[in-house]
Motif scaffolding. Structure first.
Motif, short mmCIF file in Angstrom:
data_model
loop_
_atom_site.label_atom_id
_atom_site.label_comp_id
_atom_site.label_asym_id
_atom_site.label_seq_id
_atom_site.Cartn_x
_atom_site.Cartn_y
_atom_site.Cartn_z
N ASN A 212 0.85 -1.19 0.00
CA ASN A 212 0.00 0.00 0.00
C ASN A 212 0.89 1.25 0.00
O ASN A 212 1.49 1.57 1.01
CB ASN A 212 -0.91 0.01 1.22
N PRO A 213 1.03 1.92 -1.15
CA PRO A 213 0.36 1.69 -2.43
C PRO A 213 0.95 0.50 -3.18
O PRO A 213 2.13 0.16 -2.98
CB PRO A 213 0.59 3.00 -3.19
N PRO A 214 0.17 -0.14 -4.06
CA PRO A 214 0.69 -1.30 -4.78
C PRO A 214 1.77 -0.92 -5.77
O PRO A 214 1.76 0.17 -6.35
CB PRO A 214 -0.55 -1.86 -5.48
N VAL A 215 2.71 -1.84 -5.98
CA VAL A 215 3.82 -1.63 -6.90
C VAL A 215 3.79 -2.77 -7.91
O VAL A 215 4.00 -3.93 -7.56
CB VAL A 215 5.17 -1.60 -6.15
N ASN B 299 2.81 3.03 6.04
CA ASN B 299 2.34 4.12 6.89
C ASN B 299 0.86 3.89 7.22
O ASN B 299 0.03 3.79 6.32
CB ASN B 299 2.53 5.47 6.20
N ARG B 300 0.59 3.79 8.49
CA ARG B 300 -0.78 3.55 8.92
C ARG B 300 -1.48 4.88 9.20
O ARG B 300 -0.84 5.85 9.58
CB ARG B 300 -0.80 2.68 10.18
N PRO B 301 -2.78 4.92 9.02
CA PRO B 301 -3.51 6.16 9.33
C PRO B 301 -3.46 6.46 10.82
O PRO B 301 -3.33 5.56 11.66
CB PRO B 301 -4.94 5.86 8.86
N PRO C 68 9.72 6.51 5.57
CA PRO C 68 10.05 7.27 4.36
C PRO C 68 9.63 6.52 3.10
O PRO C 68 9.48 5.29 3.10
CB PRO C 68 11.57 7.43 4.45
N GLU C 69 9.45 7.26 2.04
CA GLU C 69 8.95 6.67 0.80
C GLU C 69 9.88 5.60 0.26
O GLU C 69 9.44 4.60 -0.32
CB GLU C 69 8.74 7.77 -0.25
#
Length: 642
Positions: A224-227, A561-563, A599-600
């Motif tokens: 999440n997000p899918p790659v 990253n969780r909400p 981090p991304e």
């Protein structure tokens, strides 16, 4: 509110027949249904015979709405109907007996005994007829009909389909297209009684080559997000997106902000939509390459669907005007990591087809793949190793004529395509012995697929298995060395319950061992579980990288990253002093600690413990656990009725 109607109850009247004529006694001649109707009508015309209670209109109007009075019927009708059903059942039994006797006296052989003997051996055929009702279908219909997926439009196919001689497609690298059940017992017996395969006991250890997988990373696909790099669309979507959005200032939404077909269409707008999908696919290559390198994988096949419909005759497009920078960035990362990239055009890319339209589509498809690999701008050796693997295709009734057409159409290819083109033996028509001579003639490398070879091989020269094919290794290796390309092979295994050749074409989710290949080749593992199959080999044979990954925690991920959690509400305790003063209770919001932000660059990379491995059959662990919804009152009532 109108009350629900109750079920009507049929109450027969008291029997008026004398005791010496009981109802259970079967009459000598029971009238047929039409006769009973006539008899009923005649009885109804006689007022003094079995009178029935008739409700007057006034009493009917005085009756409360929603309630029904008990309906009275004549007992003779019920008994007659039961007798008629018994007569029909008896006549049906008589007909069945006569048919059995006629079949026994005929010349048709009785295979029931053989069927009983082979029932435990042969798999049961799948019956997909309209008469079969799947389990739970009735319940679904009572609750609400499910939405059916729209069928694929035949006009949206971007390539002509050329059927093979036996109707089976040639490329099953993704493990599909060969799972239909065969009902012919002869084929089962022939497949089960074939000579046992003769396999080599050689293992390519210590391993010096590169292990790879095809197109899709299962762990990153569920991130999440899918790659992933195979986002695609339909031609209908391209045509739809030629129209502007209902609100161009807002992003597109599946229901709230769709293309407005009342507005004028623009071809460039639709082209931009499909190109955006291709750019998103190409950007994800970098993440996949870095993920592979972290866990010791240095070899991957790029998806042919990276740029949707790029080779289409009408909706196709060139990549250089808009995708040069994105592909060059991916190639830069591949060169930095020493990662090999290849492609495998689809089963419709057939240069030996007798149809000129198919040949033109095949050449156009090869040009698309060649442009994609060229725009990666790889170093010299990695650029040589970026090959395009194709199958010869169908035989079309004559292998010699098909080879002649292949030679003719191969001469029409550009020098860049010829430098990348590689042939692979298939599991339907073309064996290694069929392709090796033409590969040596036209200077084309040959990819040996062990799985295909065990299904389709020259029985007059070698046996099934991996031992006899070793004798051809020097000739196969020479087709690669002449062009200075690093040799690659394909390996997969059939399912354990496979018997016939069609069943054995379907790939096992993971492989159990390594083939007897040279230890310095690049080996593509064509298994359904993709990178997880490579991990299994690493663990089994302690190959380089086997200690870099660990098992995942079911339904949990440490690399996302969780909400932010919702604040907790606490009520202030009421004391005696505040109660006497009449002070109302106050709610206090307590903000919980927010989880650390990832981090991304670390998203989807396995977290601090490198948890990226999932056991066989546990792919559902990659997704969050589904909430268990309590049964609704309607479903509970239905279960009670059942």
């Amino acid at each position: 509110m109108v009350s629900k109607r109750k079920k009507s109850v049929v109450v027969p009247q008291q029997d008026t027949q004398p005791e010496n004529h009981p109802q259970s006694a079967r009459p000598s001649a029971v009238p047929r249904r039409s006769g009973r109707i006539v008899e009923k009508q005649s009885q109804a015309s006689q007022p003094n015979v079995n009178p029935t209670t008739v409700e007057s209109p006034s009493s009917a109007s005085a009756r409360p709405r929603g309630k029904k009075t008990k309906m009275e019927v004549e007992p003779g009708d019920v008994v007659g109907a039961m007798h008629g059903l018994r007569e029909m059942e008896d006549s049906f039994r008589d007909v069945v007996k006569r048919q059995k006797l006629a079949l026994g006296e005929s010349s048709i052989p009785d295979n029931s005994r053989a069927t009983d003997m082979n029932a435990a051996f042969f798999p049961r055929p799948n019956k997909d007829g309209s008469e079969s009702i799947p389990a739970g279908a009735e319940r679904v219909d009572r609750i609400g009909k499910k939405k059916e997926k729209p069928a694929k439009d035949e006009d949206n196919v971007d390539r002509d389909s050329e059927p093979y001689e036996d109707g089976e497609p040639g490329d099953r690298a993704e493990g599909g297209g060969a799972d239909k059940q065969e009902n012919d017992s002869d084929k089962f017996m022939q497949g089960a009684s074939r000579p046992p395969p003769v396999n080599s006991d050689y293992l390519p250890l210590p391993w010096k080559g590169r292990l790879g997988y095809a197109c899709l990373n299962t762990y990153l696909r569920q991130a999440n997000p899918p790659v992933f790099s195979s986002r695609t669309c339909r031609i209908a979507s391209i045509l739809e997106h030629r129209h502007p959005l209902t609100d161009p200032s807002q992003p597109e939404h599946a229901t709230k902000n769709r293309p407005d077909k009342d507005q004028p269409a623009d071809v460039a707008r639709g082209q931009k939509y499909v190109q955006a999908l291709g750019l998103a696919n190409a950007r994800d290559i970098v993440k996949m390459l870095r993920w592979n390198d972290k866990y010791g994988i240095k070899f991957m096949r790029l998806s042919s669907e990276m740029f949707p419909f790029a080779s289409h005759a009408e909706f196709g497009y060139k990549l250089a005007p808009f995708a040069s920078e994105v592909l060059a960035e991916a190639g830069k990362v591949a060169a930095e990591l020493g990662h090999r990239l290849t492609t495998h055009p689809g089963q419709f890319t057939q240069l030996g087809s007798p149809r000129e339209e198919v040949v033109r589509n095949a050449i156009r498809d090869l040009e698309y793949h060649d442009e994609m690999l060229t725009l990666l701008r790889l170093p010299e050796q990695l650029n040589k190793d970026a090959v395009m693997v194709i199958h010869m295709g169908g035989t079309f009734g004559d292998k010699g004529a098909t080879l002649d057409r292949f030679r003719k159409n191969y001469s029409r290819l550009s020098a860049s395509i010829k430098a990348r083109l590689v042939l692979e033996n298939d599991d339907v028509s073309w064996t290694v012995h069929d392709l090796l001579p033409i590969c040596e003639e036209l200077n084309i490398p040959l990819v040996l697929d062990f799985h295909h070879h065990n299904i389709m091989f020259d029985k007059g020269q070698i046996r099934e298995g991996t031992k006899d094919i070793v004798e051809l290794y020097p000739r196969i290796r020479a087709t690669w060395d002449r062009k200075g390309i690093t040799q690659k092979m394909h390996y997969s295994e059939p399912r354990s319950d496979a018997i016939t050749s069609s069943q054995r074409r379907k790939h096992r989710p993971r492989v159990m061992t390594l083939p007897p290949c040279p230890n310095d080749v690049d080996l593509m593992i064509e298994a359904k579980d993709k990178e997880q199959a490579v991990f299994d080999l690493m663990r089994t044979f302690k190959l380089p990288g086997w200690d870099r990954f660990n098992d995942i925690v079911p339904f949990e991920r440490q690399d996302e990253n969780r909400p932010l959690p919702k604040p907790l509400k606490k009520k202030r305790r009421k004391t005696k002093k505040t109660a006497d003063a009449g002070v109302e209770e106050e709610e206090m919001e307590e903000q919980p600690d927010s989880p650390p932000e990832i981090p991304e660059s670390e998203l989807g990379m396995g977290g601090p413990d490198n948890r990226v491995y999932w056991p066989v059959g546990m792919e559902e662990w990659l997704r969050p656990k589904k909430r268990e919804v309590k049964k609704t009152k309607v479903i509970e009532e239905m279960n009670d009725e059942e």
